[in-house]
Design a protein around this motif. Structure first.
Motif, PDB file in Angstrom:
ATOM      1  N   PRO A  25       0.828  -1.202   0.000  1.00  0.00           N
ATOM      2  CA  PRO A  25       0.000   0.000   0.000  1.00  0.00           C
ATOM      3  C   PRO A  25       0.866   1.257   0.000  1.00  0.00           C
ATOM      4  CG  PRO A  25       0.103  -0.887   2.211  1.00  0.00           C
ATOM      5  CD  PRO A  25       0.866  -1.837   1.327  1.00  0.00           C
ATOM      6  N   LEU A  26       0.319   2.305  -0.588  1.00  0.00           N
ATOM      7  CA  LEU A  26       0.970   3.609  -0.659  1.00  0.00           C
ATOM      8  C   LEU A  26       0.197   4.606   0.188  1.00  0.00           C
ATOM      9  CD1 LEU A  26       1.480   3.756  -4.521  1.00  0.00           C
ATOM     10  CD2 LEU A  26       3.287   3.486  -2.833  1.00  0.00           C
ATOM     11  N   ILE A  27       0.920   5.540   0.764  1.00  0.00           N
ATOM     12  CA  ILE A  27       0.280   6.639   1.489  1.00  0.00           C
ATOM     13  C   ILE A  27       0.331   7.861   0.595  1.00  0.00           C
ATOM     14  CG2 ILE A  27       0.412   8.164   3.510  1.00  0.00           C
ATOM     15  CD1 ILE A  27      -0.478   5.287   4.127  1.00  0.00           C
ATOM     16  N   GLY A  28      -0.787   8.530   0.466  1.00  0.00           N
ATOM     17  CA  GLY A  28      -0.874   9.745  -0.326  1.00  0.00           C
ATOM     18  C   GLY A  28      -1.705  10.780   0.405  1.00  0.00           C
ATOM     19  N   TYR A  29      -1.897  11.902  -0.247  1.00  0.00           N
ATOM     20  CA  TYR A  29      -2.661  13.004   0.330  1.00  0.00           C
ATOM     21  C   TYR A  29      -3.580  13.557  -0.741  1.00  0.00           C
ATOM     22  CZ  TYR A  29       0.687  12.373   3.992  1.00  0.00           C
ATOM     23  OH  TYR A  29       1.437  11.795   4.993  1.00  0.00           O
ATOM     24  N   ALA A  30      -4.829  13.835  -0.341  1.00  0.00           N
ATOM     25  CA  ALA A  30      -5.833  14.283  -1.293  1.00  0.00           C
ATOM     26  C   ALA A  30      -6.840  15.190  -0.586  1.00  0.00           C
ATOM     27  CB  ALA A  30      -6.538  13.070  -1.901  1.00  0.00           C
ATOM     28  N   VAL A  31      -7.729  15.756  -1.375  1.00  0.00           N
ATOM     29  CA  VAL A  31      -8.810  16.563  -0.813  1.00  0.00           C
ATOM     30  C   VAL A  31      -9.878  15.594  -0.315  1.00  0.00           C
ATOM     31  CG1 VAL A  31     -10.517  18.348  -1.246  1.00  0.00           C
ATOM     32  CG2 VAL A  31      -8.269  18.483  -2.347  1.00  0.00           C
ATOM     33  N   LEU A  52      -0.902  18.871  -1.203  1.00  0.00           N
ATOM     34  CA  LEU A  52       0.454  18.871  -1.760  1.00  0.00           C
ATOM     35  C   LEU A  52       1.481  19.182  -0.677  1.00  0.00           C
ATOM     36  CD1 LEU A  52       2.488  18.967  -4.191  1.00  0.00           C
ATOM     37  CD2 LEU A  52       1.907  21.387  -4.362  1.00  0.00           C
ATOM     38  N   THR A  53       1.178  20.141   0.178  1.00  0.00           N
ATOM     39  CA  THR A  53       2.086  20.519   1.261  1.00  0.00           C
ATOM     40  C   THR A  53       2.271  19.375   2.253  1.00  0.00           C
ATOM     41  OG1 THR A  53       1.458  22.835   0.997  1.00  0.00           O
ATOM     42  CG2 THR A  53       2.478  22.226   3.086  1.00  0.00           C
ATOM     43  N   GLU A  54       1.193  18.667   2.556  1.00  0.00           N
ATOM     44  CA  GLU A  54       1.293  17.505   3.452  1.00  0.00           C
ATOM     45  C   GLU A  54       2.159  16.416   2.818  1.00  0.00           C
ATOM     46  OE1 GLU A  54       0.199  17.078   6.621  1.00  0.00           O
ATOM     47  OE2 GLU A  54      -0.357  19.188   6.552  1.00  0.00           O
ATOM     48  N   ALA A  55       2.013  16.214   1.515  1.00  0.00           N
ATOM     49  CA  ALA A  55       2.835  15.216   0.827  1.00  0.00           C
ATOM     50  C   ALA A  55       4.302  15.646   0.818  1.00  0.00           C
ATOM     51  CB  ALA A  55       2.326  15.010  -0.596  1.00  0.00           C
ATOM     52  N   ALA A  56       4.564  16.935   0.685  1.00  0.00           N
ATOM     53  CA  ALA A  56       5.948  17.428   0.716  1.00  0.00           C
ATOM     54  C   ALA A  56       6.573  17.185   2.087  1.00  0.00           C
ATOM     55  CB  ALA A  56       5.991  18.913   0.355  1.00  0.00           C
ATOM     56  N   GLU A  97      -3.891  14.250  10.363  1.00  0.00           N
ATOM     57  CA  GLU A  97      -3.587  14.200   8.932  1.00  0.00           C
ATOM     58  C   GLU A  97      -4.882  14.026   8.145  1.00  0.00           C
ATOM     59  OE1 GLU A  97       0.587  12.728   7.785  1.00  0.00           O
ATOM     60  OE2 GLU A  97      -0.219  11.181   9.115  1.00  0.00           O
ATOM     61  N   ARG A  98      -5.617  15.105   8.053  1.00  0.00           N
ATOM     62  CA  ARG A  98      -6.947  15.085   7.430  1.00  0.00           C
ATOM     63  C   ARG A  98      -6.919  14.753   5.939  1.00  0.00           C
ATOM     64  NH1 ARG A  98      -6.651  19.110  11.180  1.00  0.00           N
ATOM     65  NH2 ARG A  98      -8.317  19.158  12.724  1.00  0.00           N
ATOM     66  N   ALA A  99      -5.789  14.993   5.285  1.00  0.00           N
ATOM     67  CA  ALA A  99      -5.691  14.764   3.847  1.00  0.00           C
ATOM     68  C   ALA A  99      -5.129  13.383   3.504  1.00  0.00           C
ATOM     69  CB  ALA A  99      -4.802  15.835   3.215  1.00  0.00           C
ATOM     70  N   ARG A 100      -4.769  12.616   4.500  1.00  0.00           N
ATOM     71  CA  ARG A 100      -4.089  11.334   4.270  1.00  0.00           C
ATOM     72  C   ARG A 100      -5.033  10.278   3.703  1.00  0.00           C
ATOM     73  NH1 ARG A 100      -0.210   8.211   8.593  1.00  0.00           N
ATOM     74  NH2 ARG A 100       0.353   6.549   7.194  1.00  0.00           N
ATOM     75  N   GLU A 151      10.134  24.100   4.217  1.00  0.00           N
ATOM     76  CA  GLU A 151       8.764  24.162   3.697  1.00  0.00           C
ATOM     77  C   GLU A 151       8.434  25.518   3.092  1.00  0.00           C
ATOM     78  OE1 GLU A 151       6.342  22.751   6.933  1.00  0.00           O
ATOM     79  OE2 GLU A 151       6.906  20.675   6.528  1.00  0.00           O
ATOM     80  N   ALA A 152       9.269  26.521   3.340  1.00  0.00           N
ATOM     81  CA  ALA A 152       9.060  27.844   2.744  1.00  0.00           C
ATOM     82  C   ALA A 152       9.392  27.844   1.253  1.00  0.00           C
ATOM     83  CB  ALA A 152       9.905  28.883   3.470  1.00  0.00           C
TER      84      ALA A 152
END
Length: 168
Positions: A25-31, A52-56, A97-100, A151-152
């Motif tokens: 399995p892969l972990i990603g981030y989405a809306v 995208l920021t969470e994935a970064a 991690e709401r976008a995970r 992150e900046a």
């Protein structure tokens, strides 16, 4: 659904060679619904930027893990944006991690829409952030400031046909 998958340059090279991002399995981030509810005033573009920021940030963790294993990994965060059927996703229930999301299958490179990568000028800040990450996780404010410095930097956008050149 657009999913942002944390990666590293060596992992991206492996994906290019194999034709897919994996193994699952892969972990990603989405809306996700939780992200949309939490960030009520944001439009889709803003919510995708949060994902995208969470994935970064997760890419930064992957860099730290590679370094801990002794792997020579260039200090550049990588995020792969892919279009994935919602049926392949399981939304995480972690409030932090709401976008995970979790993907049950490898992602074929044909599903990749773009790749986002740090500019080489960000490398010194990313390098410092990798070192500071364990202390930042423990709540050290100075270490968090160092991680925020990485992150900046905005990630640069690359089309899929640019991946081979990016890896040279």
């Amino acid at each position: 659904m657009r999913v942002y998958l944390p990666c590293t340059l060596p992992a991206l090279a492996k994906a290019l060679a194999s034709g897919e991002l994996g193994p699952a399995p892969l972990i990603g981030y989405a809306v996700t619904p939780a992200l949309t509810e939490w960030y009520a005033s944001g439009d889709t573009e803003e919510l995708e930027y949060v994902a995208l920021t969470e994935a970064a940030r997760a890419s930064l963790r992957m860099l730290a893990a590679d370094r801990a294993d002794g792997a020579p990994t260039p200090p550049r965060r990588v995020v792969v944006a892919a279009e994935v059927p919602e049926a392949m996703l399981t939304v995480a229930v972690d409030v932090a991690e709401r976008a995970r999301v979790r993907l049950a299958e490898p992602i074929p490179l044909a599903k990749v829409a773009a790749v986002h990568v740090d500019d080489p000028v960000a490398a010194p800040d990313v390098e410092l952030a990798v070192v500071a990450l364990p202390e930042a996780d423990k709540g050290d404010d100075d270490a968090r400031f160092t991680v925020d410095g990485a992150e900046a930097h905005e990630l640069m956008w690359y089309a899929t046909q640019e991946i081979p050149s990016l890896l040279e």
